[in-house]
Design a protein around this motif. Structure first.
Motif, short mmCIF file in Angstrom:
data_model
loop_
_atom_site.label_atom_id
_atom_site.label_comp_id
_atom_site.label_asym_id
_atom_site.label_seq_id
_atom_site.Cartn_x
_atom_site.Cartn_y
_atom_site.Cartn_z
N MET A 1 -50.17 36.13 72.97
CA MET A 1 -48.84 36.62 73.60
C MET A 1 -47.85 37.35 72.46
O MET A 1 -47.68 36.90 71.52
N PRO A 2 -46.83 38.19 73.06
CA PRO A 2 -46.27 38.90 72.02
C PRO A 2 -45.00 38.05 71.46
O PRO A 2 -44.61 36.87 72.34
N PRO A 3 -44.41 38.12 70.56
CA PRO A 3 -43.30 37.32 70.06
C PRO A 3 -42.15 37.25 70.93
O PRO A 3 -41.58 38.40 71.59
N VAL A 4 -41.43 36.23 71.00
CA VAL A 4 -40.01 36.19 71.75
C VAL A 4 -38.99 36.41 70.80
O VAL A 4 -38.92 35.36 70.05
N HIS A 5 -38.39 37.13 70.99
CA HIS A 5 -36.97 37.48 70.07
C HIS A 5 -35.71 37.02 70.78
O HIS A 5 -35.77 37.24 72.06
N ALA A 6 -35.05 36.65 70.00
CA ALA A 6 -33.54 36.21 70.56
C ALA A 6 -32.95 37.59 71.15
O ALA A 6 -33.21 38.69 70.52
N PRO A 7 -32.17 37.70 72.08
CA PRO A 7 -31.48 38.53 72.74
C PRO A 7 -30.43 38.98 71.80
O PRO A 7 -29.70 38.32 70.86
N ALA A 8 -30.16 40.55 71.73
CA ALA A 8 -29.20 41.08 71.10
C ALA A 8 -27.73 40.59 71.25
O ALA A 8 -27.45 40.12 72.37
N PRO A 9 -26.79 40.31 70.37
CA PRO A 9 -25.60 39.63 70.51
C PRO A 9 -24.95 40.93 71.20
O PRO A 9 -25.14 42.05 70.95
N ARG A 10 -24.02 40.54 72.18
CA ARG A 10 -23.24 41.55 72.84
C ARG A 10 -22.12 42.15 71.89
O ARG A 10 -21.44 41.40 71.36
N HIS A 11 -21.90 43.54 72.18
CA HIS A 11 -21.01 44.15 71.37
C HIS A 11 -20.35 45.22 72.45
O HIS A 11 -21.09 45.75 73.28
N PRO A 12 -18.95 45.56 72.33
CA PRO A 12 -18.47 46.78 73.43
C PRO A 12 -19.32 47.92 73.41
O PRO A 12 -19.24 48.56 74.43
N THR A 13 -19.96 48.38 72.46
CA THR A 13 -20.58 49.70 72.10
C THR A 13 -22.11 49.16 71.67
O THR A 13 -22.17 48.63 70.37
N ALA A 14 -23.21 49.68 72.01
CA ALA A 14 -24.60 49.58 71.58
C ALA A 14 -24.86 50.40 70.28
O ALA A 14 -24.28 51.65 70.32
N LEU A 15 -25.30 49.61 69.29
CA LEU A 15 -25.85 50.68 68.04
C LEU A 15 -27.27 50.85 68.24
O LEU A 15 -28.17 49.87 68.36
N SER A 16 -27.80 52.01 68.29
CA SER A 16 -28.90 52.53 68.15
C SER A 16 -29.19 53.15 66.96
O SER A 16 -28.56 54.15 66.20
N VAL A 17 -29.98 52.67 65.87
CA VAL A 17 -30.38 53.17 64.61
C VAL A 17 -31.36 54.25 64.61
O VAL A 17 -32.42 54.00 64.94
N ASN A 18 -30.93 55.26 63.88
CA ASN A 18 -32.01 56.36 63.79
C ASN A 18 -32.68 56.37 62.63
O ASN A 18 -32.07 56.11 61.39
N VAL A 19 -34.06 56.24 62.64
CA VAL A 19 -34.85 55.93 61.44
C VAL A 19 -35.64 57.25 60.94
O VAL A 19 -36.44 57.08 60.17
N ASN A 20 -34.95 58.21 61.17
CA ASN A 20 -35.60 59.61 60.83
C ASN A 20 -35.59 59.56 59.40
O ASN A 20 -36.41 59.97 58.66
N LYS A 21 -34.49 59.28 58.68
CA LYS A 21 -34.42 59.24 57.21
C LYS A 21 -35.22 58.43 56.35
O LYS A 21 -35.81 58.48 55.38
N VAL A 22 -35.60 57.36 56.88
CA VAL A 22 -36.63 56.33 56.37
C VAL A 22 -37.94 57.11 56.38
O VAL A 22 -38.77 57.17 55.38
N ALA A 23 -38.20 57.92 57.46
CA ALA A 23 -39.65 58.61 57.51
C ALA A 23 -39.44 59.76 56.49
O ALA A 23 -40.56 60.08 55.85
N LEU A 24 -38.35 60.32 56.41
CA LEU A 24 -38.19 61.47 55.30
C LEU A 24 -38.67 61.13 54.08
O LEU A 24 -39.37 61.70 53.35
N LEU A 25 -38.14 59.91 53.70
CA LEU A 25 -38.58 59.40 52.47
C LEU A 25 -39.81 59.02 52.41
O LEU A 25 -40.47 59.41 51.27
N ARG A 26 -40.61 58.31 53.29
CA ARG A 26 -41.98 58.01 53.02
C ARG A 26 -42.81 59.31 52.88
O ARG A 26 -43.74 59.35 52.26
N ASN A 27 -42.44 60.37 53.66
CA ASN A 27 -43.26 61.58 53.67
C ASN A 27 -43.34 62.26 52.43
O ASN A 27 -44.16 63.10 52.15
N THR A 28 -42.54 61.81 51.13
CA THR A 28 -42.60 62.45 49.99
C THR A 28 -43.81 61.92 49.05
O THR A 28 -43.94 62.51 48.29
#
Length: 268
Positions: A1-28
């Motif tokens: 079974m997949p792990p069960v993670h706690a729901p995200a805390p509620r905030h007035p605006t959602a934060l979506s993290v763009n991970v492009n720059k992590v990949a850019l560093l990896r690709n070097t």
């Protein structure tokens, strides 16, 4: 079974993290570090409500495999969202179709009018010029259960056109605000976003925002531009994470969002 993670805390605006720059560093290098999946996992564990990627055709940062592996990861976080940005006339729709065919989650796709060789996104769609081309692709995304956001400049009169072509949301391109931050022009530039947000709210068009938002300029932006549903932040957040770590950085950005709410910001 997949792990069960706690729901995200509620905030007035959602934060979506763009991970492009992590990949850019990896690709070097060819060592697989830093690990894009691990970065996303840590951000989600710290409370981020979503993960964003912008895979360009040359794969200079996010690669095709990353997209599918991240989508598979998101299955373990059913209350979080996966957002793919890109030009629907290049490679974006291929990902939309393939994720759907594989039964992998995709909650939102953000249509961005960048060229293949473009350094970074630097302008929004133009109406009525782009309407005829965009409409069938927006409809296709909807048929696959995917919400569509259009990358747009802060032009109030363009909001009705974005809605008319079928968009669920717009992502306001915030670089002009970021450049004006700390200068005498800031209030004038911010007013454009306020008016655009009001125009969108008046027709019940959802508003996202992103591009060069950071810990300094984010609270005032959210305080002024009411009803922002989501901010997508990559460059500044990953830069901060180099000093503070992913978890502490995500918590700090969530604190900035809450700070705007404490100042009197009311989500739409």
């Amino acid at each position: 079974m997949p792990p069960v993670h706690a729901p995200a805390p509620r905030h007035p605006t959602a934060l979506s993290v763009n991970v492009n720059k992590v990949a850019l560093l990896r690709n070097t290098r060819h060592l697989g570090i830093p690990d894009v999946l691990r970065a996303a996992q840590l951000c989600l564990e710290a409370g981020a409500q979503g993960i964003t990627v912008h895979p360009r055709p040359d794969e200079r940062h996010i690669r095709s495999d990353d997209v599918y592996e991240l989508a598979a990861l998101m299955k373990d976080w059913p209350d979080r969202e996966f957002n793919i940005e890109g030009n629907p006339f290049q490679n974006l729709m291929e990902f939309v179709r393939n994720l759907s065919a594989r039964g992998l989650p995709l909650h939102q796709c953000t249509f961005v009018p960048d060229s293949e060789a473009q350094f970074t996104s630097d302008h929004g769609w133009t109406f009525p010029d782009d309407a005829e081309r965009l409409a069938p692709l927006i409809e296709e995304a909807h048929d696959r259960g995917v919400r569509v956001s259009l990358f747009m400049d802060p032009v109030p009169e363009a909001m009705a056109a974005a809605q008319a072509v079928g968009a669920d949301r717009v992502e306001l391109y915030t670089e002009t605000y970021a450049r004006a931050w700390g200068t005498p022009d800031k209030d004038k530039v911010l007013k454009q976003f306020v008016q655009t947000g009001r125009a969108a709210a008046a027709i019940k068009l959802g508003v996202n925002a992103g591009h060069d938002l950071n810990r300094d300029n984010l609270p005032e932006f959210l305080y002024a531009v009411h009803g922002v549903l989501e901010v997508s932040i990559g460059h500044a957040l990953i830069a901060d994470a180099l000093e503070m770590g992913y978890s502490a950085t995500v918590r700090e950005y969530l604190r900035c969002i809450d700070q705007a709410f404490a100042l009197g910001y009311q989500p739409g």
